[in-house]
Scaffold this motif. Structure first.
Motif, short mmCIF file in Angstrom:
data_model
loop_
_atom_site.label_atom_id
_atom_site.label_comp_id
_atom_site.label_asym_id
_atom_site.label_seq_id
_atom_site.Cartn_x
_atom_site.Cartn_y
_atom_site.Cartn_z
N ALA A 83 -28.40 0.49 57.93
CA ALA A 83 -27.53 -0.58 57.48
C ALA A 83 -26.28 -0.06 56.79
O ALA A 83 -25.19 -0.62 56.94
N ASP A 84 -26.41 1.04 56.03
CA ASP A 84 -25.24 1.54 55.32
C ASP A 84 -24.20 2.11 56.30
O ASP A 84 -22.99 1.99 56.06
N ALA A 85 -24.65 2.66 57.43
CA ALA A 85 -23.71 3.16 58.43
C ALA A 85 -22.99 2.00 59.11
O ALA A 85 -21.77 2.07 59.35
N ALA A 87 -22.33 -0.82 57.75
CA ALA A 87 -21.37 -1.34 56.76
C ALA A 87 -20.15 -0.44 56.67
O ALA A 87 -19.01 -0.93 56.53
N ARG A 88 -20.35 0.87 56.75
CA ARG A 88 -19.22 1.81 56.70
C ARG A 88 -18.30 1.61 57.90
O ARG A 88 -17.07 1.68 57.77
N GLU A 131 -16.18 -1.40 57.31
CA GLU A 131 -15.16 -1.13 56.29
C GLU A 131 -14.01 -0.31 56.85
O GLU A 131 -12.84 -0.60 56.58
#
Length: 336
Positions: A305-307, A309-310, A313
């Motif tokens: 999930a953090d990838a 989101a990156r 962004e």
């Protein structure tokens, strides 16, 4: 290579599909095209997508020759009908009964097969009643020449109408083939929710945005020689929308994301579209066998999930999301 069901049907296709738009019969020589098909098979790809309009039927011929000798039951062959073919006469285009029936026969000959696994309406035809189109498709299914039906670049409302007619006729409309990538997300607002409701999957094309998401195009520099951005036969026009310095700079900023995950930029882009549960497969194209192997390695990759989101962004407002852009794909007046 993982496989996914197409819609609610029992039909499975490989997560990565090899497609030959802008390559076979046009951008690359036949021997290179056959080497790419071999690389796809070696990578576990079983699904191959083409269309009669690609290189004015030449792409189907090249693919049929490249797949000759393979076990037919182990392959899923997808093709499409709509665009102008042959001498481009008044009945050489569109989704009339005449054009669909004759085009299917031509595709079967060129692909050297007795049936098409998934036959797709390449665009929506405003000049032909939808009832005529769907009846012609249904007749091909009943004749055993086509197994499943799909569409390409149809709006949510068009998909709903086509699906309703397919149900009335007792045939399966199981897929839509739209453009979809981390940069082009126009299907997310309306097409995907409607497709989920109806049991229809996406067979997405251009997951690497015609090569831009590989990061090989650098802002302020000339495109590499031999790349799609230098292909005057068609690739150059398609990729133009992404060639601004702003977009290219944002894509360069994705390199650390890919690196942190141990992926190439192409693998990151292909894996991104496969995170969407409504996507059954990502179509990749290639001019070199090594490109096939690189892209195919995205199968089975799950991005954290953090990838995700990156990526959002970094790309920011370079992403296109307007659902109305799908309407631009189908000509309101048919060219002949």
């Amino acid at each position: 290579m993982d496989h996914r069901h197409l819609g609610r049907s029992g039909f499975k296709i490989s997560e990565i599909t090899y497609g030959n738009w802008l390559t076979h019969g046009s951008q690359v020589e036949d021997d290179a095209a056959q080497a790419c098909v071999r690389a796809a098979l070696d990578a576990g790809i079983t699904t191959f997508d083409t269309a009669d309009v690609y290189a004015n039927t030449a792409a189907e011929t090249v693919l049929g020759k490249a797949l000759e000798g393979e076990r037919r039951e182990s392959l899923e062959i997808l093709t499409k009908v709509f665009g102008p073919t042959g001498p481009k006469g008044p009945n050489d285009t569109g989704l009339s009964r005449k054009h669909i029936t004759e085009s299917c026969e031509g595709s079967l000959r060129r692909l050297r097969t007795d049936h098409i696994d998934l036959y797709q309406a390449h665009r929506y035809d405003y000049a032909t009643p939808l009832e005529e189109t769907m009846q012609a498709f249904a007749d091909l299914v009943r004749a055993g020449k086509v197994l499943y039906l799909g569409v390409s670049e149809w709006t949510a409302d068009q998909i709903r109408a086509g699906h309703a007619l397919a149900e009335e006729l007792g045939v399966q409309l199981v897929s839509n083939q739209p453009q979809y990538s981390a940069l082009w997300r126009v299907i997310e607002g309306e097409v995907v929710p409607t497709s989920r409701e109806l049991g229809i999957s996406q067979v997405v094309w251009s997951p690497i945005a015609q090569g831009v998401l590989t990061g090989k195009y650098v802002p302020g520099q000339q495109p590499p020689e031999g790349s799609r951005a230098t292909d005057s036969k068609g690739g150059q026009g398609m990729i133009a929308r992404w060639m601004s310095d702003d977009v290219l700079a944002r894509v360069q900023d994705l390199k650390p994301v890919a690196s942190d995950l141990g992926l190439s930029m192409a693998q990151l882009a292909v894996a991104w579209v496969l995170q969407n549960e409504n996507v059954a497969t990502a179509i990749i194209g290639a001019s070199k066998p090594e490109q096939v192997a690189d892209n195919a390695a995205a199968a089975g990759v799950r991005l954290p999930a953090d990838a995700m989101a990156r990526i959002d962004e970094v790309l920011g407002d370079a992403v296109v999301t307007d659902p109305a852009r799908t309407l631009e794909s189908s000509p309101k007046e048919r060219e002949v």
